[in-house]
Design a protein around this motif. Structure first.
Motif, short mmCIF file in Angstrom:
data_model
loop_
_atom_site.label_atom_id
_atom_site.label_comp_id
_atom_site.label_asym_id
_atom_site.label_seq_id
_atom_site.Cartn_x
_atom_site.Cartn_y
_atom_site.Cartn_z
N ASP A 78 -7.20 -27.89 47.38
CA ASP A 78 -7.64 -26.51 47.13
C ASP A 78 -6.45 -25.60 46.86
O ASP A 78 -6.50 -24.72 46.00
CB ASP A 78 -8.46 -25.99 48.31
N THR A 79 -5.36 -25.81 47.60
CA THR A 79 -4.14 -25.03 47.38
C THR A 79 -3.58 -25.29 45.98
O THR A 79 -3.15 -24.35 45.29
CB THR A 79 -3.07 -25.41 48.44
N LEU A 80 -3.60 -26.54 45.55
CA LEU A 80 -3.09 -26.89 44.22
C LEU A 80 -3.95 -26.27 43.12
O LEU A 80 -3.42 -25.81 42.10
CB LEU A 80 -3.05 -28.41 44.06
N ILE A 81 -5.25 -26.25 43.32
CA ILE A 81 -6.14 -25.63 42.34
C ILE A 81 -5.80 -24.16 42.20
O ILE A 81 -5.66 -23.62 41.10
CB ILE A 81 -7.62 -25.82 42.74
N SER A 82 -5.61 -23.48 43.35
CA SER A 82 -5.27 -22.05 43.34
C SER A 82 -3.90 -21.80 42.73
O SER A 82 -3.67 -20.75 42.12
CB SER A 82 -5.31 -21.50 44.77
N ALA A 83 -3.00 -22.77 42.89
CA ALA A 83 -1.64 -22.61 42.36
C ALA A 83 -1.57 -22.83 40.85
O ALA A 83 -0.53 -22.61 40.23
CB ALA A 83 -0.70 -23.58 43.06
N GLY A 84 -2.66 -23.32 40.24
CA GLY A 84 -2.70 -23.50 38.79
C GLY A 84 -1.90 -24.69 38.29
O GLY A 84 -1.33 -24.63 37.19
N VAL A 85 -1.87 -25.77 39.05
CA VAL A 85 -1.17 -26.96 38.56
C VAL A 85 -1.90 -27.53 37.35
O VAL A 85 -3.10 -27.33 37.18
CB VAL A 85 -1.04 -28.03 39.66
N GLN A 86 -1.17 -28.24 36.51
CA GLN A 86 -1.75 -28.82 35.29
C GLN A 86 -2.31 -30.21 35.51
O GLN A 86 -3.09 -30.71 34.70
CB GLN A 86 -0.68 -28.86 34.20
N ALA A 87 -1.90 -30.86 36.60
CA ALA A 87 -2.41 -32.19 36.95
C ALA A 87 -2.12 -32.42 38.43
O ALA A 87 -1.24 -31.78 39.01
CB ALA A 87 -1.76 -33.28 36.11
N ILE A 88 -2.88 -33.34 39.02
CA ILE A 88 -2.67 -33.71 40.41
C ILE A 88 -2.49 -35.23 40.49
O ILE A 88 -3.29 -35.99 39.95
CB ILE A 88 -3.85 -33.29 41.30
N ILE A 89 -1.40 -35.64 41.15
CA ILE A 89 -1.13 -37.06 41.38
C ILE A 89 -1.39 -37.33 42.86
O ILE A 89 -0.80 -36.66 43.72
CB ILE A 89 0.34 -37.39 41.01
N VAL A 90 -2.26 -38.29 43.17
CA VAL A 90 -2.67 -38.48 44.56
C VAL A 90 -2.98 -39.94 44.84
O VAL A 90 -3.49 -40.66 43.98
CB VAL A 90 -3.90 -37.59 44.89
N SER A 91 -2.65 -40.37 46.05
CA SER A 91 -3.10 -41.65 46.59
C SER A 91 -4.17 -41.32 47.62
O SER A 91 -3.86 -41.03 48.78
CB SER A 91 -1.93 -42.40 47.24
N PRO A 92 -5.45 -41.29 47.22
CA PRO A 92 -6.50 -40.79 48.10
C PRO A 92 -6.55 -41.52 49.44
O PRO A 92 -6.42 -42.75 49.51
CB PRO A 92 -7.79 -41.02 47.30
N VAL A 93 -6.77 -40.75 50.50
CA VAL A 93 -6.85 -41.31 51.85
C VAL A 93 -8.08 -42.20 52.00
O VAL A 93 -8.03 -43.25 52.63
CB VAL A 93 -6.87 -40.18 52.90
N SER A 94 -9.18 -41.79 51.38
CA SER A 94 -10.44 -42.52 51.54
C SER A 94 -11.14 -42.70 50.21
O SER A 94 -11.31 -41.73 49.46
CB SER A 94 -11.36 -41.78 52.51
N ALA A 95 -11.58 -43.93 49.94
CA ALA A 95 -12.29 -44.20 48.68
C ALA A 95 -13.58 -43.40 48.59
O ALA A 95 -14.00 -43.01 47.50
CB ALA A 95 -12.60 -45.70 48.57
N ASP A 96 -14.21 -43.12 49.72
CA ASP A 96 -15.47 -42.37 49.74
C ASP A 96 -15.28 -40.93 50.19
O ASP A 96 -15.92 -40.02 49.66
CB ASP A 96 -16.49 -43.07 50.65
#
Length: 324
Positions: A78-96
């Motif tokens: 949510d912070t990244l969305i508000s910050a206006g990033v152009q992409a998000i790189i993530v290793s999700p904690v949970s598949a679901d």
């Protein structure tokens, strides 16, 4: 008229070239979420930074360590969305459990790039632009083959194996399946006698020590990730089991490479380069930002097997800064 046409085409070419140059020179603002601050994830971070330099792009990276916590991961997205990033790189904690936050980013028009772990297949197709990954089944299978080589050479046809797992993420479940399939295909009498969570170093040492105390006949540990691998090795040493219990594990670090170079406890390590995977994830993020997402979501990365003392020494020489 022909002269005017040539001049017009030339002008159009200059405009197109300028536009392409502008796209290539454009600053990048990318969010990155790691599950940990050290080891493999430190390598991913360096790979992302190096990848930006190699691509000739100026990168602003907004990053955090989710510490394996879905709620922290969700809040930071949510912070990244508000910050206006152009992409998000993530290793999700949970598949679901991670999909709701990732869906919010997707709905905000922000491409999401998975690395190492991702969402379940259905949600991945819906919300993920690319998934940079080393095949977890092949990861475990390579290590199972190495374990089979060891047991056959030692003439142990019924080895007892204890597993220190990270199976709160699906890739670790798949790693174990690959390991078991490869090992039991060649050593049918091999038996998994214990399987407990021990992803972090401190917990892995504690769990492995308890396993050895309650079952001193354990021939080997399989550490599904770096903390588990090193924790098992330290437990073997602290319990005076060197020469009796060995370790096969995943994820190379300086300490694990030193143990492999010694070759008294750790006999083989399978690794996916953190730096390499970070570079690949950023490359996919840049493509997504530029509107060039891959046709296939899963973008494969190489898996390396290290099984000799010389392999450990070579890794240490190639990674003098300690970053995998």
């Amino acid at each position: 008229m022909k002269l005017m046409k040539r001049l017009t085409l030339l002008a159009l070419g200059i405009i197109a070239g300028t536009a392409n140059a502008s796209a290539e020179d454009k600053d990048l603002k990318v969010g990155a979420i790691y599950m940990d601050a050290q080891g493999f994830y430190a390598g991913v971070r360096k790979g992302i930074q190096t990848g930006a330099s190699d691509a000739g792009r100026r990168l602003e990276i907004v990053e955090t360590n989710a510490q394996g916590d879905v709620s922290k991961e969700s809040s930071f997205i949510d912070t990244l969305i508000s910050a206006g990033v152009q992409a998000i790189i993530v290793s999700p904690v949970s598949a679901d459990g991670s999909y709701r936050a990732i869906r919010r980013a997707h709905d905000a028009g922000i491409p999401v790039i998975c690395y190492n772990t991702c969402l379940n297949e259905e949600d991945m197709k819906e919300y993920i632009s690319a998934y940079a990954v080393g095949d977890p089944y092949a990861f475990g299978h390579k290590l199972g083959d190495a374990a089979a080589d060891y047991f056959l050479a030692e003439k142990k046809d019924k080895p007892k194996i204890a597993v220190l797992n990270c199976e709160f993420v699906e890739v670790c479940v798949t790693r174990r399946k690959g390991f078991e399939d490869a090992l039991k295909a060649r050593v049918p009498g091999a038996e998994i006698v214990a399987n407990q969570e021990g992803a972090t170093l401190d917990k892995a040492v504690s769990v492995a020590s308890t396993m050895l105390s309650s079952n001193p006949d354990i021939d080997a540990f399989f550490g599904e990730a770096g903390g588990a691998t090193l924790g098992a090795a330290r437990a073997v040493r602290s319990q005076g089991r060197v020469g009796k219990t060995v370790v096969f594990g995943g994820d190379m670090t300086t300490e694990i490479a030193q143990e492999l170079a010694d070759h008294g406890v750790i006999k083989a390590v399978v690794d996916i380069s953190g730096q390499g995977l970070g570079k690949l994830a950023l490359a996919q993020a840049i493509k997504a930002i530029d509107g060039q997402a891959p046709a296939e979501i899963k973008v494969p990365y190489d898996i390396d097997l290290y099984k000799t003392s010389e392999d450990g020494k070579a890794w240490l020489k190639a990674h003098a800064d300690g970053i995998p």
